[in-house]
Motif scaffolding. Structure first.
Motif, PDB file in Angstrom:
ATOM      1  N   GLY A 203      38.747  46.996  39.002  1.00 33.82           N
ATOM      2  CA  GLY A 203      39.013  46.248  40.221  1.00 33.82           C
ATOM      3  C   GLY A 203      37.732  45.691  40.791  1.00 33.82           C
ATOM      4  N   SER A 204      37.868  44.864  41.826  1.00 33.48           N
ATOM      5  CA  SER A 204      36.707  44.208  42.417  1.00 33.48           C
ATOM      6  C   SER A 204      36.316  44.861  43.731  1.00 33.48           C
ATOM      7  CB  SER A 204      36.995  42.721  42.641  1.00 33.48           C
ATOM      8  OG  SER A 204      37.721  42.530  43.846  1.00 33.48           O
ATOM      9  N   VAL A 205      35.140  44.493  44.212  1.00 31.25           N
ATOM     10  CA  VAL A 205      34.604  45.013  45.470  1.00 31.25           C
ATOM     11  C   VAL A 205      35.567  44.731  46.628  1.00 31.25           C
ATOM     12  CG1 VAL A 205      32.718  44.765  47.132  1.00 31.25           C
ATOM     13  CG2 VAL A 205      32.228  44.798  44.674  1.00 31.25           C
ATOM     14  N   GLY A 206      36.269  43.616  46.556  1.00 37.98           N
ATOM     15  CA  GLY A 206      37.195  43.243  47.618  1.00 37.98           C
ATOM     16  C   GLY A 206      38.608  43.751  47.436  1.00 37.98           C
ATOM     17  N   GLY A 207      38.836  44.589  46.420  1.00 38.90           N
ATOM     18  CA  GLY A 207      40.155  45.184  46.237  1.00 38.90           C
ATOM     19  C   GLY A 207      41.080  44.419  45.326  1.00 38.90           C
ATOM     20  N   TRP A 208      40.567  43.409  44.626  1.00 34.79           N
ATOM     21  CA  TRP A 208      41.401  42.666  43.678  1.00 34.79           C
ATOM     22  C   TRP A 208      41.427  43.383  42.333  1.00 34.79           C
ATOM     23  CZ3 TRP A 208      44.016  38.650  45.661  1.00 34.79           C
ATOM     24  CH2 TRP A 208      43.516  38.045  46.828  1.00 34.79           C
ATOM     25  N   GLN A 209      42.577  43.397  41.694  1.00 37.45           N
ATOM     26  CA  GLN A 209      42.688  43.882  40.314  1.00 37.45           C
ATOM     27  C   GLN A 209      42.120  42.805  39.399  1.00 37.45           C
ATOM     28  OE1 GLN A 209      46.701  44.849  39.118  1.00 37.45           O
ATOM     29  NE2 GLN A 209      46.234  44.516  36.949  1.00 37.45           N
ATOM     30  N   ILE A 210      41.284  43.203  38.445  1.00 39.77           N
ATOM     31  CA  ILE A 210      40.672  42.246  37.524  1.00 39.77           C
ATOM     32  C   ILE A 210      41.320  42.386  36.151  1.00 39.77           C
ATOM     33  CG2 ILE A 210      38.527  41.457  36.459  1.00 39.77           C
ATOM     34  CD1 ILE A 210      36.993  42.734  38.757  1.00 39.77           C
ATOM     35  N   ASP A 211      41.711  41.252  35.583  1.00 41.45           N
ATOM     36  CA  ASP A 211      42.343  41.272  34.266  1.00 41.45           C
ATOM     37  C   ASP A 211      41.880  40.045  33.497  1.00 41.45           C
ATOM     38  OD1 ASP A 211      43.958  42.049  32.162  1.00 41.45           O
ATOM     39  OD2 ASP A 211      45.706  42.413  33.420  1.00 41.45           O
ATOM     40  N   ARG A 212      42.260  39.986  32.241  1.00 40.13           N
ATOM     41  CA  ARG A 212      41.940  38.836  31.404  1.00 40.13           C
ATOM     42  C   ARG A 212      43.215  38.108  31.031  1.00 40.13           C
ATOM     43  NH1 ARG A 212      36.989  37.092  31.400  1.00 40.13           N
ATOM     44  NH2 ARG A 212      37.110  36.364  29.231  1.00 40.13           N
ATOM     45  N   LEU A 213      43.158  36.803  31.067  1.00 39.60           N
ATOM     46  CA  LEU A 213      44.305  35.972  30.707  1.00 39.60           C
ATOM     47  C   LEU A 213      43.827  34.894  29.745  1.00 39.60           C
ATOM     48  CD1 LEU A 213      47.259  35.111  31.048  1.00 39.60           C
ATOM     49  CD2 LEU A 213      46.566  33.755  33.029  1.00 39.60           C
ATOM     50  N   ASP A 214      44.148  35.073  28.475  1.00 38.78           N
ATOM     51  CA  ASP A 214      43.742  34.111  27.442  1.00 38.78           C
ATOM     52  C   ASP A 214      42.247  33.820  27.503  1.00 38.78           C
ATOM     53  OD1 ASP A 214      46.412  34.034  26.803  1.00 38.78           O
ATOM     54  OD2 ASP A 214      46.815  32.158  27.851  1.00 38.78           O
ATOM     55  N   GLY A 215      41.456  34.890  27.620  1.00 40.56           N
ATOM     56  CA  GLY A 215      40.011  34.739  27.618  1.00 40.56           C
ATOM     57  C   GLY A 215      39.409  34.382  28.958  1.00 40.56           C
ATOM     58  N   ARG A 216      40.229  34.246  29.980  1.00 46.95           N
ATOM     59  CA  ARG A 216      39.736  33.896  31.315  1.00 46.95           C
ATOM     60  C   ARG A 216      39.873  35.096  32.244  1.00 46.95           C
ATOM     61  NH1 ARG A 216      42.952  29.700  29.290  1.00 46.95           N
ATOM     62  NH2 ARG A 216      42.047  27.591  29.344  1.00 46.95           N
ATOM     63  N   THR A 217      39.021  35.164  33.267  1.00 41.54           N
ATOM     64  CA  THR A 217      39.085  36.249  34.236  1.00 41.54           C
ATOM     65  C   THR A 217      40.082  35.909  35.329  1.00 41.54           C
ATOM     66  OG1 THR A 217      36.776  36.812  33.830  1.00 41.54           O
ATOM     67  CG2 THR A 217      37.784  37.687  35.830  1.00 41.54           C
ATOM     68  N   ALA A 218      41.022  36.812  35.546  1.00 42.48           N
ATOM     69  CA  ALA A 218      42.042  36.611  36.578  1.00 42.48           C
ATOM     70  C   ALA A 218      41.935  37.729  37.612  1.00 42.48           C
ATOM     71  CB  ALA A 218      43.434  36.598  35.954  1.00 42.48           C
ATOM     72  N   TYR A 219      42.150  37.379  38.870  1.00 44.31           N
ATOM     73  CA  TYR A 219      42.123  38.339  39.967  1.00 44.31           C
ATOM     74  C   TYR A 219      43.518  38.406  40.565  1.00 44.31           C
ATOM     75  CZ  TYR A 219      37.142  37.631  39.383  1.00 44.31           C
ATOM     76  OH  TYR A 219      35.881  37.539  38.840  1.00 44.31           O
ATOM     77  N   MET A 220      43.987  39.630  40.813  1.00 44.31           N
ATOM     78  CA  MET A 220      45.383  39.792  41.217  1.00 44.31           C
ATOM     79  C   MET A 220      45.509  40.804  42.341  1.00 44.31           C
ATOM     80  SD  MET A 220      47.149  39.906  37.445  1.00 44.31           S
ATOM     81  CE  MET A 220      45.803  40.820  36.701  1.00 44.31           C
ATOM     82  N   LYS A 221      46.557  40.629  43.123  1.00 47.59           N
ATOM     83  CA  LYS A 221      46.898  41.589  44.173  1.00 47.59           C
ATOM     84  C   LYS A 221      48.408  41.602  44.300  1.00 47.59           C
ATOM     85  CE  LYS A 221      46.082  44.203  47.843  1.00 47.59           C
ATOM     86  NZ  LYS A 221      45.493  45.539  47.743  1.00 47.59           N
ATOM     87  N   GLY A 222      48.993  42.768  44.092  1.00 46.58           N
ATOM     88  CA  GLY A 222      50.442  42.889  44.193  1.00 46.58           C
ATOM     89  C   GLY A 222      50.834  43.739  45.376  1.00 46.58           C
ATOM     90  N   GLY A 223      52.080  43.640  45.741  1.00 40.82           N
ATOM     91  CA  GLY A 223      52.617  44.455  46.815  1.00 40.82           C
ATOM     92  C   GLY A 223      54.074  44.764  46.545  1.00 40.82           C
ATOM     93  N   ALA A 224      54.507  45.961  46.924  1.00 38.96           N
ATOM     94  CA  ALA A 224      55.897  46.328  46.689  1.00 38.96           C
ATOM     95  C   ALA A 224      56.368  47.279  47.782  1.00 38.96           C
ATOM     96  CB  ALA A 224      56.060  46.990  45.328  1.00 38.96           C
ATOM     97  N   LEU A 225      57.524  46.988  48.309  1.00 39.22           N
ATOM     98  CA  LEU A 225      58.237  47.833  49.252  1.00 39.22           C
ATOM     99  C   LEU A 225      59.702  47.793  48.858  1.00 39.22           C
ATOM    100  CD1 LEU A 225      56.648  46.578  52.600  1.00 39.22           C
ATOM    101  CD2 LEU A 225      56.331  48.853  51.612  1.00 39.22           C
ATOM    102  N   PRO A 226      60.521  48.683  49.371  1.00 35.84           N
ATOM    103  CA  PRO A 226      61.958  48.531  49.116  1.00 35.84           C
ATOM    104  C   PRO A 226      62.439  47.150  49.579  1.00 35.84           C
ATOM    105  CG  PRO A 226      61.504  50.679  50.060  1.00 35.84           C
ATOM    106  CD  PRO A 226      60.229  49.916  50.143  1.00 35.84           C
ATOM    107  N   GLY A 227      62.998  46.392  48.655  1.00 36.56           N
ATOM    108  CA  GLY A 227      63.482  45.056  48.996  1.00 36.56           C
ATOM    109  C   GLY A 227      62.439  43.970  48.968  1.00 36.56           C
TER     110      GLY A 227
END
Length: 275
Positions: A203-227
């Motif tokens: 993850g990143s300093v700012g709380g983003w999840q870091i992943d790779r997408l076809d050789g590129r760096t992607a930053y992600m943030k998800g959220g989930a609650l009931p509904g």
């Protein structure tokens, strides 16, 4: 100058009974504090139906043992955001939502983003749905029902905002264009978290999840609650942002996987246009 990333959390919230060392503000943002997630509890759906103050939320987890010492590991915890919100309220001298309104919503013109709005009449609000349950209490994803009620006060700064795709894209533009914290600080928030041993985390300093997408760096943030299931994904170098909002509990297909596939389609389309 009233708040710094390297400030000890105790500077702003004295009296917290730290069990394994005092984290810094950056440990809260980067999820390296070791503080146990207050929503990880067996009576969760019953507990979240009551109203809480920020102090009561902190009381619900402050005496629990830490999962690890600050900086030792990285593990997502909603408790970090509760403490960030409490610190901001002390620094600004007013509610967390008022600080967000002043610093983010008004400057960016986000007119369809609301906080603590479960009782407000908001035109176009989407109703939430969750899967039905079988007799053995397992989830039945073939049929749905209205989501069970829970209060936004149980989330405080860890969630509870209502928004739209357009407003969230304007928020992304505000970050990427340096309108909120400046380009340099935003770029710094994307740097990988470095643990005490020198290793980088996922993850990143700012709380983003870091992943790779076809050789590129992607930053992600998800959220989930009931509904509710949400996902924001962006690739800064390509200036591509994917925002997914669902009024259904998280399940198959996963919101994050759908967002990745949308991003891949957009990149493929862009590549064909460049050719």
């Amino acid at each position: 100058g009233r708040l710094g990333l390297d400030d000890s959390v105790s500077k702003h919230l004295p009296g917290y009974p730290w069990k394994m060392g005092v984290p810094a503000v950056r440990d809260l943002l980067g999820h390296t504090s070791g503080i146990h997630d207050y929503l990880d509890r067996p009576d969760n759906m019953r507990w979240v139906r009551s109203e809480y103050t920020v102090e009561e939320l902190i009381d619900s987890f402050k005496d629990r043992d830490a999962d690890f010492a600050p900086g030792e590991k990285m593990a997502y915890s909603n408790s970090n955001y509760i403490l960030i919100g409490a610190i901001l309220e002390k620094v600004f001298g007013r509610p967390f939502s008022a600080a967000v309104e002043e610093l983010i919503l008004r400057p960016l013109g986000l007119e369809h983003t609301f906080y603590d709005g479960e009782l407000a009449v908001i035109p176009g609000r989407a109703a939430g749905y969750e899967p039905s349950r079988n007799k053995d209490d397992s989830l039945d994803w073939t049929t749905f029902r209205n989501v069970r009620y829970y209060t936004m006060s149980c989330l405080s700064a860890s969630g509870g905002y209502l928004s739209t795709v357009d407003d969230l894209y304007a928020f992304y533009r505000g970050m990427a264009d340096g309108k909120i914290v400046g380009r340099e600080m935003f770029s710094g928030s994307l740097e990988p978290v470095r643990l005490a041993g020198g290793k980088t985390a996922g993850g990143s300093v700012g709380g983003w999840q870091i992943d790779r997408l076809d050789g590129r760096t992607a930053y992600m943030k998800g959220g989930a609650l009931p509904g509710v299931c949400t996902w924001m994904l962006f690739l800064p170098e390509e200036d591509l942002c994917v925002i997914l909002l669902s009024n259904r509990s998280a399940g198959e297909p996963r919101c994050g996987q759908v967002a990745l596939e949308i991003a891949r389609l957009a990149l493929d389309s862009q590549s064909r246009q460049d050719d």
